[in-house]
Write an enzyme that holds these catalytic residues in place. Structure first.
Site, PDB file in Angstrom:
ATOM      1  N   ASN A  89     -10.258   0.012   0.169  1.00  0.00           N
ATOM      2  CA  ASN A  89      -8.792   0.063   0.157  1.00  0.00           C
ATOM      3  C   ASN A  89      -8.301  -0.564  -1.148  1.00  0.00           C
ATOM      4  O   ASN A  89      -8.424  -1.775  -1.337  1.00  0.00           O
ATOM      5  CB  ASN A  89      -8.247  -0.699   1.371  1.00  0.00           C
ATOM      6  CG  ASN A  89      -6.731  -0.656   1.471  1.00  0.00           C
ATOM      7  OD1 ASN A  89      -6.035  -0.244   0.552  1.00  0.00           O
ATOM      8  ND2 ASN A  89      -6.208  -1.106   2.600  1.00  0.00           N
ATOM      9  N   CYS A 108       0.803  -1.225   0.000  1.00  0.00           N
ATOM     10  CA  CYS A 108       0.000   0.000   0.000  1.00  0.00           C
ATOM     11  C   CYS A 108       0.836   1.277   0.000  1.00  0.00           C
ATOM     12  O   CYS A 108       0.305   2.365  -0.229  1.00  0.00           O
ATOM     13  CB  CYS A 108      -0.945   0.004   1.192  1.00  0.00           C
ATOM     14  SG  CYS A 108      -2.063  -1.420   1.239  1.00  0.00           S
ATOM     15  N   HIS A 149      -3.296   7.291   2.346  1.00  0.00           N
ATOM     16  CA  HIS A 149      -3.695   5.950   1.929  1.00  0.00           C
ATOM     17  C   HIS A 149      -5.081   5.671   2.484  1.00  0.00           C
ATOM     18  O   HIS A 149      -5.356   5.929   3.658  1.00  0.00           O
ATOM     19  CB  HIS A 149      -2.683   4.921   2.436  1.00  0.00           C
ATOM     20  CG  HIS A 149      -3.143   3.507   2.261  1.00  0.00           C
ATOM     21  ND1 HIS A 149      -3.643   3.046   1.059  1.00  0.00           N
ATOM     22  CD2 HIS A 149      -3.187   2.459   3.116  1.00  0.00           C
ATOM     23  CE1 HIS A 149      -3.973   1.770   1.195  1.00  0.00           C
ATOM     24  NE2 HIS A 149      -3.706   1.398   2.433  1.00  0.00           N
TER      25      HIS A 149
END
Length: 324
Positions: free
Chosen positions: A281, A118, A251
């Site tokens: 996500n 990520c 993020h």
């Protein structure tokens, strides 16, 4: 030494939208109990885009790349560097970046992948910045692209409700004025166990666990502390105060993490870009997707300072300050 600047952004999301209610109904058929209220209260996610089986990261990345190239007002042939951040590559090799290069109909420039989960987009953007400043390239495509639905255990409620698929891209080029102001990258490999997909293919067999596994509480604590410190460090490196940052593009993992970091940094909620509710996500794609959304809807304007952050398995994390 030349500076670098972001001159275009692009995004692509698979057309299939799955709401929390849709997902709860699908999971119930497998004996997994969840609900829209359970997911929303804990994560802030309301829906996600999921790719159909057989759709690859390179395909999503190419769509996002074309959108970014068009937004930048350049020709694909001007791109002499492609970096794709992904944890779900099409193949072991060749790289997803090489496949994107082929799909764009260009060749000759460098193309490679970055794997920092990520944090991948932040790592890739920092790498492209350094290569342009070093004179290795002039115009770079930096892409975050993921098909995380392909590595999820759909019987694990703690992970399968969290993720979505998509791709975001930016075009970065040489500039006479500073664009990327500062970057800070970090990793702590001793924390590899708290978020991982530990399986691999060996001798024609899948060895180990091929699904994403996560210790949610450990990730939450680590992410909040790491990203708060990272934001402070990158601002100091750029010679700016946190108050001089116009936008925070974090993020998009969990709204509680985002809000916690925002409060610790004294960042007003109206200056924080959140797309988590619509995208879930999307790992390495989450930051460029959020950046593109905020540029296209008029929130992020030319000349403003943007903080972009990523944190993910490895454990990796990092921050970039950019003047748009």
């Amino acid at each position: 030494m030349p500076y670098t600047k972001i001159i275009g952004t692009g995004a692509y999301l698979p057309p299939r939208v799955v709401s929390n209610d849709d997902l709860a109904a699908q999971l119930a058929q497998q004996g997994v109990e969840t609900s829209d209220a359970w997911i929303t209260e804990r994560t802030g996610i309301r829906q996600r885009h999921l790719a159909d089986r057989g759709v690859t990261s390179s395909q999503l990345a190419t769509h996002a790349a074309r959108a970014a190239i068009n937004d930048a007002g350049i020709h694909a042939a001007e791109v002499d560097l492609i970096i794709v951040a992904t944890s779900t590559p099409d193949h072991i090799f060749p790289s997803t970046a090489c496949l994107v290069q082929s799909q764009l109909g260009i060749s000759g420039g460098a193309a490679f992948d970055v794997q920092a989960v990520c944090s991948g987009f932040v790592y890739a953007l920092t790498t492209a910045d350094a290569l342009i400043k070093a004179g290795v390239a002039k115009t770079a495509l930096v892409i975050g692209a993921e098909v995380f639905s392909s590595i999820l255990d759909w019987k694990d409620r703690g992970t399968c409700v969290l993720f979505g698929d998509g791709a975001g891209a930016v075009v970065l080029t040489q500039s006479s004025e500073p664009g990327l102001l500062a970057a800070k990258l970090n990793a702590d490999g001793s924390q590899n166990h708290i978020l991982c997909t530990a399986g691999n293919v060996s001798y024609g067999e899948v060895i180990g666990d091929p699904f994403l596994r996560m210790d949610g509480q450990a990730v939450f604590k680590f992410a909040v502390n790491a990203l708060t410190k990272s934001a402070q460090e990158v601002a100091e490196q750029a010679g700016l105060t946190l108050e001089q940052i116009d936008w925070m593009v974090p993020h998009q993992a969990n709204v509680r993490i985002i809000n916690f970091i925002g409060r610790k940094l004294g960042m007003p909620s109206e200056k924080v870009v959140i797309t988590l509710d619509k995208h879930a996500n999307t790992s390495a794609a989450s930051v460029p997707l959020a950046l593109d959304a905020a540029r296209k809807d008029g929130r992020i304007q030319a000349g403003q300072v943007v903080l972009m952050q990523g944190v993910g398995g490895g454990f990796t994390w990092g921050s970039i300050l950019a003047r748009m």
